[in-house]
Design a protein around this motif. Structure first.
Motif, short mmCIF file in Angstrom:
data_model
loop_
_atom_site.label_atom_id
_atom_site.label_comp_id
_atom_site.label_asym_id
_atom_site.label_seq_id
_atom_site.Cartn_x
_atom_site.Cartn_y
_atom_site.Cartn_z
N UNK A 16 -4.43 2.83 -10.17
CA UNK A 16 -4.30 1.67 -11.06
C UNK A 16 -4.82 0.42 -10.36
N UNK A 17 -5.46 -0.43 -11.14
CA UNK A 17 -6.02 -1.68 -10.61
C UNK A 17 -4.99 -2.82 -10.76
N UNK A 18 -5.35 -3.96 -10.20
CA UNK A 18 -4.61 -5.21 -10.39
C UNK A 18 -3.17 -5.15 -9.88
N UNK A 19 -2.99 -4.72 -8.65
CA UNK A 19 -1.68 -4.76 -8.00
C UNK A 19 -0.58 -4.06 -8.80
N UNK A 20 -0.69 -2.76 -8.95
CA UNK A 20 0.31 -2.03 -9.74
C UNK A 20 1.69 -2.13 -9.10
N UNK A 21 2.74 -1.91 -9.89
CA UNK A 21 4.09 -1.95 -9.35
C UNK A 21 4.31 -0.82 -8.35
N UNK A 22 5.32 -1.00 -7.52
CA UNK A 22 5.62 -0.01 -6.48
C UNK A 22 7.03 0.53 -6.72
N UNK A 23 7.15 1.84 -7.04
CA UNK A 23 8.48 2.44 -7.17
C UNK A 23 8.99 2.89 -5.80
#
Length: 187
Positions: free
Chosen positions: A174-181
């Motif tokens: 995923x682009x644009x700083x995806x969330x981090x689980x």
């Protein structure tokens, strides 16, 4: 197939360790979706504490819980997640959910902050029972999002591996700083 948005992914990971009938905390109530998830998990015997500093979050959560017949399952608390220890005893909580960032549909300048979020995670880890689980949905971007992400990840990396299992996942394509689980289990 599930879409596995970050909250769904964290819920799936959370369920691998969580127990029905436990004591749970939604540290960042928002619109109440994690609170509802935890109420369903807590069942008849368990309890849920949910925190937010915005009255709008409490109102949205109360409405959601009422629509699902769960309004009596959770105690909604207008207070910072940093203050969880005022409401729960050390080593008494089975699981805690964090969803950092801002309340969807609200003022984006009212967002979680790096130091208070780190302090809340520290408090949360003290409240967890052995075998307890904590999930973190970490978003970057916005005014403090990158700093919050970096602060939280640096702290998590420093945790004693003999006391905690920390799993950090990535939406790798995923682009644009995806969330981090993130999933933490207290050993």
């Amino acid at each position: 197939m599930k879409s596995f948005q970050i909250t769904e992914w964290c819920h799936e990971l959370f369920l691998m360790q969580a127990v029905t009938g436990g004591t749970y905390i939604d540290a960042t109530m928002g619109n109440g979706h994690d609170t509802l998830f935890l109420c369903e998990l807590a069942g008849k015997e368990g309890q849920v504490l949910a925190f937010d500093i915005q009255k709008q979050a409490l109102e949205s959560t109360r409405a959601l819980l009422k629509s699902e017949g769960m309004e009596q399952k959770a105690r909604l608390i207008l207070d910072s997640h940093e203050n969880m220890a005022k409401y729960a005893d050390e080593a008494s909580v089975d699981g805690i959910c964090f969803n950092f960032g801002y309340l969807p549909g609200s003022d984006h300048s009212l967002a979680t902050k790096p130091e208070s979020s780190k302090n809340a995670v520290i408090e949360g880890l003290r409240l967890l029972k052995k075998g307890g689980v904590m999930s973190l949905c970490i978003y970057s971007g916005g005014e403090t999002g990158f700093e919050e992400r970096d602060t939280l990840l640096a702290y998590l990396k420093s945790l004693d591996e003999k006391k905690y299992l920390v799993i950090v996942s990535a939406y790798y394509n995923r682009k644009n700083n995806p969330p981090i689980p993130v999933l933490i289990i207290k050993k």
